[in-house]
Scaffold this motif. Structure first.
Motif, PDB file in Angstrom:
ATOM      1  N   ASP A  68       1.085  -1.183  -0.089  1.00 28.16           N
ATOM      2  CA  ASP A  68       0.196   0.518   0.099  1.00 28.16           C
ATOM      3  C   ASP A  68       1.305   1.904   0.258  1.00 28.16           C
ATOM      4  OD1 ASP A  68      -2.451  -1.157   0.188  1.00 28.16           O
ATOM      5  OD2 ASP A  68      -1.731  -1.680   2.479  1.00 28.16           O
ATOM      6  N   GLY A  69       0.356   2.087  -0.736  1.00 33.34           N
ATOM      7  CA  GLY A  69       1.558   3.995  -1.370  1.00 33.34           C
ATOM      8  C   GLY A  69       2.173   3.260  -1.810  1.00 33.34           C
ATOM      9  N   ASP A 113      -2.411   1.769  -4.988  1.00 32.29           N
ATOM     10  CA  ASP A 113      -3.017   3.260  -4.367  1.00 32.29           C
ATOM     11  C   ASP A 113      -4.241   2.117  -3.790  1.00 32.29           C
ATOM     12  OD1 ASP A 113      -4.786   5.254  -2.839  1.00 32.29           O
ATOM     13  OD2 ASP A 113      -4.745   6.558  -5.132  1.00 32.29           O
ATOM     14  N   SER A 121      -6.175   3.362  -1.333  1.00 32.25           N
ATOM     15  CA  SER A 121      -6.531   4.087  -0.900  1.00 32.25           C
ATOM     16  C   SER A 121      -8.132   4.403  -0.495  1.00 32.25           C
ATOM     17  CB  SER A 121      -6.189   5.609  -0.185  1.00 32.25           C
ATOM     18  OG  SER A 121      -5.843   6.128  -1.908  1.00 32.25           O
ATOM     19  N   ALA A 154     -10.345   9.019   0.209  1.00 34.91           N
ATOM     20  CA  ALA A 154      -9.349   8.466   0.134  1.00 34.91           C
ATOM     21  C   ALA A 154      -7.747   9.640   0.170  1.00 34.91           C
ATOM     22  CB  ALA A 154      -9.189   8.288  -1.793  1.00 34.91           C
ATOM     23  N   PRO A 155      -7.518  10.499  -0.638  1.00 39.67           N
ATOM     24  CA  PRO A 155      -6.167  10.894  -0.189  1.00 39.67           C
ATOM     25  C   PRO A 155      -5.839  11.303   1.652  1.00 39.67           C
ATOM     26  CG  PRO A 155      -6.967  12.134  -1.410  1.00 39.67           C
ATOM     27  CD  PRO A 155      -8.563  11.257  -0.523  1.00 39.67           C
ATOM     28  N   LEU A 196      -4.717   7.852   2.419  1.00 44.16           N
ATOM     29  CA  LEU A 196      -3.077   7.491   2.183  1.00 44.16           C
ATOM     30  C   LEU A 196      -2.648   7.812   2.987  1.00 44.16           C
ATOM     31  CD1 LEU A 196      -2.153   6.409  -0.875  1.00 44.16           C
ATOM     32  CD2 LEU A 196      -1.864   8.740  -1.695  1.00 44.16           C
ATOM     33  N   THR A 244      -8.687  -0.314  -6.423  1.00 46.74           N
ATOM     34  CA  THR A 244      -7.592  -0.696  -6.058  1.00 46.74           C
ATOM     35  C   THR A 244      -6.812  -0.136  -7.492  1.00 46.74           C
ATOM     36  OG1 THR A 244      -7.760  -0.989  -4.223  1.00 46.74           O
ATOM     37  CG2 THR A 244      -5.762  -1.592  -4.791  1.00 46.74           C
TER      38      THR A 244
END
Length: 220
Positions: free
Chosen positions: A10-11, A15, A17, A38-39, A42, A88
Motif C-alpha cells: 500500500d502506497g 493505491d 486508499s 481517499a487522499p 493514503l 485499487t
C-alpha cells in the motif's frame, strides 16, 4: 548485482486508499462521524490495520477507548474483506515493470503491514500474484515492520541475503526496516517525505539500473 526486489504494497505498488476509505467510512457510520477521503487515508497507511484505525478515528474525532478501537477494527476488517479491490490501482508503471523484473530472473517479494489474505487478494485481482515468490503480511510476521525481522523473514523465503536485495517502500517505516536489516532502500517519489539520501524512484523502470548495472551480463 542484485538478485531480488522486495516491495511494500500500500502506497508503494498500489493505491488502495479508495477501497480502504470506503471500508473505514462504513465501519465508522454507526458513530455518525464525518467521512474520510481517499487522499486523507493514503497519508495514514503503513503502520498496519490497528494503527490505521487509531489514526482515522483521531482525524474525525471518533472514540478512542480500547473497546471502540476493537469494535472499529472488527467492522473495518469485515467491510474491507468484502470489497478489497474495486478501485485499487497500480502506481506508475508497476504493471509493466513487475513482469520485466521477473523475466530477468529476479526473485520478487512483498513485505507489508497489510494482512496477508488481503494482500494476496489484491495481487490476484491485479493479475501479478504469480510473480511473487514470497508474501509476508503483518499477520505472518513474528515482529512486523519497522522491526527488521519482518523483512528478514521475507528474504529468507526468497533465499537471498541482504546484499542481494533491494527494498522498495514509501514511508519512514520502510526506510527504518531496510536500514535495520542491512538492505539497500529505494523510496518511491509519490511516498511520504523522508530524511536521508536513499535512492528515489520516479517510476519503477528506475529500478533497472539498480538491479542490472551498466555493463553487467543479462540475467536471461
Amino acid at each position: 548485482m542484485k538478485t531480488a526486489v522486495i516491495f511494500d504494497l500500500d502506497g508503494t505498488l498500489v493505491d488502495s486508499s479508495p477501497d480502504i476509505a470506503a471500508a473505514l467510512n462504513k465501519a465508522f457510520a454507526p458513530w455518525g462521524v464525518s467521512e474520510l477521503t481517499a487522499p486523507e487515508v493514503l497519508g495514514m497507511l503503513g503502520g498496519g490495520p490497528r494503527a490505521l484505525i487509531a489514526q482515522a478515528l483521531t482525524a474525525i474525532d471518533g472514540p478512542l477507548d480500547d473497546e471502540s478501537l476493537d469494535e472499529a477494527l472488527a467492522r473495518y476488517s469485515a467491510e474491507y474483506l468484502a470489497a478489497p479491490s474495486a478501485k485499487t490501482e497500480f502506481f506508475a508503471d508497476a504493471a509493466k515493470v513487475i513482469p520485466k523484473l521477473a523475466a530477468r530472473g529476479l526473485k520478487l517479494g512483498i513485505c507489508t503491514n497489510k494482512r496477508t489474505e488481503l494482500a494476496d487478494l489484491l495481487l490476484e485481482h491485479l493479475g501479478v500474484r504469480a510473480y511473487f515468490s514470497a508474501l509476508v503480511g503483518v499477520d505472518r510476521a513474528a515482529y512486523p515492520k519497522p522491526h527488521p525481522m519482518h523483512l528478514e523473514q521475507t528474504m529468507a523465503e526468497l533465499d537471498v541475503t541482504p546484499e542481494e536485495c533491494v527494498y522498495v517502500g514509501d514511508t519512514a517505516i520502510d526506510q527504518s526496516t531496510a536500514r535495520a536489516a542491512g538492505v539497500r532502500y529505494t523510496h518511491v517519489a509519490w511516498g511520504h517525505e523522508i530524511e536521508g539520501n536513499d535512492t528515489r524512484l520516479e517510476c519503477f523502470e528506475d529500478l533497472m539500473p539498480i538491479v542490472e548495472p551498466p555493463g553487467s551480463p543479462p540475467t536471461v
